[in-house]
Design a protein around this motif. Sequence first.
Motif, mmCIF file in Angstrom:
data_model
loop_
_atom_site.group_PDB
_atom_site.id
_atom_site.type_symbol
_atom_site.label_atom_id
_atom_site.label_comp_id
_atom_site.label_asym_id
_atom_site.label_seq_id
_atom_site.Cartn_x
_atom_site.Cartn_y
_atom_site.Cartn_z
ATOM 1 N N TRP A 212 0.872 -1.192 0.000
ATOM 2 C CA TRP A 212 0.000 0.000 0.000
ATOM 3 C C TRP A 212 0.895 1.224 0.000
ATOM 4 O O TRP A 212 1.644 1.447 0.968
ATOM 5 C CB TRP A 212 -0.925 -0.072 1.210
ATOM 6 N N LEU A 213 0.862 2.022 -1.071
ATOM 7 C CA LEU A 213 1.649 3.247 -1.173
ATOM 8 C C LEU A 213 0.730 4.448 -1.140
ATOM 9 O O LEU A 213 -0.391 4.409 -1.658
ATOM 10 C CB LEU A 213 2.453 3.252 -2.475
ATOM 11 N N GLY A 214 1.251 5.498 -0.566
ATOM 12 C CA GLY A 214 0.525 6.756 -0.530
ATOM 13 C C GLY A 214 0.680 7.525 -1.815
ATOM 14 O O GLY A 214 1.360 7.083 -2.761
ATOM 15 N N PRO A 215 0.072 8.693 -1.923
ATOM 16 C CA PRO A 215 0.143 9.464 -3.177
ATOM 17 C C PRO A 215 1.558 9.942 -3.503
ATOM 18 O O PRO A 215 1.852 10.233 -4.643
ATOM 19 C CB PRO A 215 -0.815 10.633 -2.921
ATOM 20 N N LYS A 216 2.452 10.002 -2.484
ATOM 21 C CA LYS A 216 3.823 10.441 -2.727
ATOM 22 C C LYS A 216 4.788 9.265 -2.680
ATOM 23 O O LYS A 216 5.952 9.414 -2.358
ATOM 24 C CB LYS A 216 4.218 11.500 -1.703
ATOM 25 N N ARG A 217 4.262 8.096 -2.944
ATOM 26 C CA ARG A 217 5.043 6.869 -3.037
ATOM 27 C C ARG A 217 5.573 6.397 -1.680
ATOM 28 O O ARG A 217 6.482 5.567 -1.608
ATOM 29 C CB ARG A 217 6.220 7.016 -4.013
ATOM 30 N N GLU A 218 5.013 6.914 -0.571
ATOM 31 C CA GLU A 218 5.439 6.422 0.725
ATOM 32 C C GLU A 218 4.696 5.128 1.057
ATOM 33 O O GLU A 218 3.541 4.973 0.715
ATOM 34 C CB GLU A 218 5.178 7.470 1.816
#
Length: 850
Positions: free
Chosen positions: A130-136
């Motif tokens: 699961w990645l966030g919108p900023k690839r975190e």
Amino acid sequence: MPLTSALSDAVRRLNLPARRLAMSWWRRQSPSRQDRFATLGPLLSVALFLAAIIAAFWYLRNEENEREAEAVKRDTEVVQMQLRLRLVENQEHLARLARDVVTRAITPQDFGAQAAAFARLRPEITHITWLGPKRERRASVAAAGFETDQLPHLDGEDPSLPNGMLGSAPEAAFQAARDSRQPKYSPSFTDANNATVFQLQVPLTDRSGFSGVLIAEYSVEALLRFYVPADVAARHAVVVLDARDQIIAATVTPMPGQRLARAPIYHEVPMAPAMNGLVLRGQGYRTSIGLISNTLFWMVVALSTLTVWMLLGTWKHMRRRAQVQNALSAETNFRRAMENSMLTGMRAMDLDTRISYVNPAFCAMTGFSEVELMGRKPPFPFWPPDRHDENLRLLHQEMQGRSPAGGAEVKVMRKDGSIFDARMYVSPLIDPKGKQTGWMTSMTNITEAKRVRDQLSASHERFTTVLEGLEAAVSVLSVQQGELLFANRSYRLWFGADPGGHNQLAGQRTERGEDEHLADEVDDYSGLPTQQLTEAGSDPREVYIEALDMWFDVRGRYLAWTDGRLAQMLIATDITVRRRTETLAQQQAEKAQVTSRLITMGEMASSVAHELNQPLTAITNYCNGMVSRVRADTISKDDLLGALEKTAKQAQRAGQVIHRIRNFVKRSEPQRQTAHASAIVEDAVELASIELRRRSVAIHAYVAQRLPTMMVDPILIEQVLLNLLKNAAEAIDNAGLPPSRRHIELRVVPKHTQDLGPNIEFSVTDMGPGLPQEVIERMYEAFYSTKTDGLGIGLGLCRSIVESHQGRIKAENLYNGTAVVGCRFAFTIPVDVSRPESTSGPTHNSTALP
């Protein structure tokens, strides 16, 4: 028989001039040239035989290669379908997981538990992230055999994570999913474990916009290992190629340092639905040996060469023999000129039964020259080989003076091998001194006299020969005594000489006349109305004999036997193969029907998911609202009950959709039953409405009042309607028509036609662009489709279903002047108007544009 005889006579008359010309040319040739030409026939036959053997070897080899290529293609498409189903199923599950993440129904801890349970059942997935919108990274779960805390790495060097750099496969899929808001597959790449993988990235979209992605990474090698059927892997090698045509995974492992080469027989298909440049290739190898190394081929060549050599030697021998025959013929012709001509053949023998004289008539009858007969002792050359013993016995009887007064009837063989009948009279040969010096025999040809008598016996023999040669069982049974009067070879082979087989084929039915007004016409011996029975036609029926496990087509009739007795004749033809073929064809048709329904639902998968998403989303909102209000203690009992009722209603709606789809695709045996057109239309429209709403197409349905019931399989008729409605919606949507023309009309009305009688007509009319004439002419052909991704079995299967119900289906364009303004598909189902009519009124159903 008269027509056959006339045709035979006509052909014989046409061939007569050519035959005369050939015989005239043949007679003009000398005996040596005739022998030379006769020898060319076997030589030509050997050459043609050798050419036929070579052609047969070549044809069989090509046919085997074609079968191998077809098998490779079929197995490759099976593997493609297996992988497609697995990837689609995983994508749908990830989409549901993404929806739960977006609605914040689960926490990262819950996500980890659900993703771990999902990954454990799918060995082809290396990890789910699961990645966030900023690839975190917010959560990551690895499959069995990988460390969760280490995969993927967070140091920015892990090739499995988007890194914001061009040229990275995960980054390209991340940007595509973010821009299109649709699940995207990445190109293949090498992960941190040096394994070839590709990713499926599902975007997370909430009200604020793009909020990240779910990444599921697939191992290409695991996909092949777990989802290529074992029987396919045992027969052929299956490899996966990347966009550069490099092998990245295979079901077979090459030797170290060697590269798996492309097989001479292969078939390539894309790894759908990924469509990321990966290609499946099925490989096969030719197993047949070459023509040159085939031992049988060289044996045939050697035997043909030996035959040619022997024929050439025979040719030389015949030339030498012809020279001797020419010398004998010259001397015989000279002596014939001096002989008187007589119609009766004369032959003289001395006391030692040696031929001492023959006249020209005797030579003309037998075909042997005087030189060939003079001095010959028994057995004589004009004796047939199979009658030597009988002729020798007659000769000894003549020598003893016991010759019959009326002469002896014998068979005489001419020189050319033909046989004719002759009558011989023998008398002692007395010299002038009154001493017996031998025997004198006179011979006359009685072939013509016996011709009429032989024709009578030959007609009976031909009749018996024809019946014996039939592959059908022919039997004649005496009705009164139950005696088997005649049975041909096929009957004896199957039933022996037992009349019980006749009774089994006849079904043990003997109709006895009991009407008093037929008393004068009843035979005293059989007790049956003879005239009516013998004049009656055949009664064909199919009979199964359990002891033989065979089906027979039985035709019978009564006839008067040669002795006047009434007899029953049966002709039973073996139709076991036909019945089994019909059963197999029916099974294949049933499988095709189920396959078509599965294909239809597969094409409607996205629409079905959207249809189920609405009640599920409503259930989620109701539950979240009730939880919040219960926690705040701001909800009354009535409000809570109302919310629960709405939640139950939405759950029931989702359950109805799933139940309807499950009943439609469930495989079952075709069962005809009484059905109402209104119920079938209602179920078909309910299923089709999902696809119609997705394509923004309205439907107007009309079912006439008091339609008679039908004896049909409702699921099959529903399948035809759904296919026609879906095709109409696709035609309208693909043409991009305005809202005024985006509607379909479904009408069900009673009709009466001359060929079908009373029937019910189902018609589907759309306002689309219509069909070209060449498409209308070929639309029912197997595997013909105008769609780029179509299989070409939809309309052909619809036609088979309608015709199996004795109905008809047709398509026609609708015109406004010369312009095509729509298309109309209609099919009819015959009905029995004596059945109770449906009491339901006319049904009007309209589905508005969403």
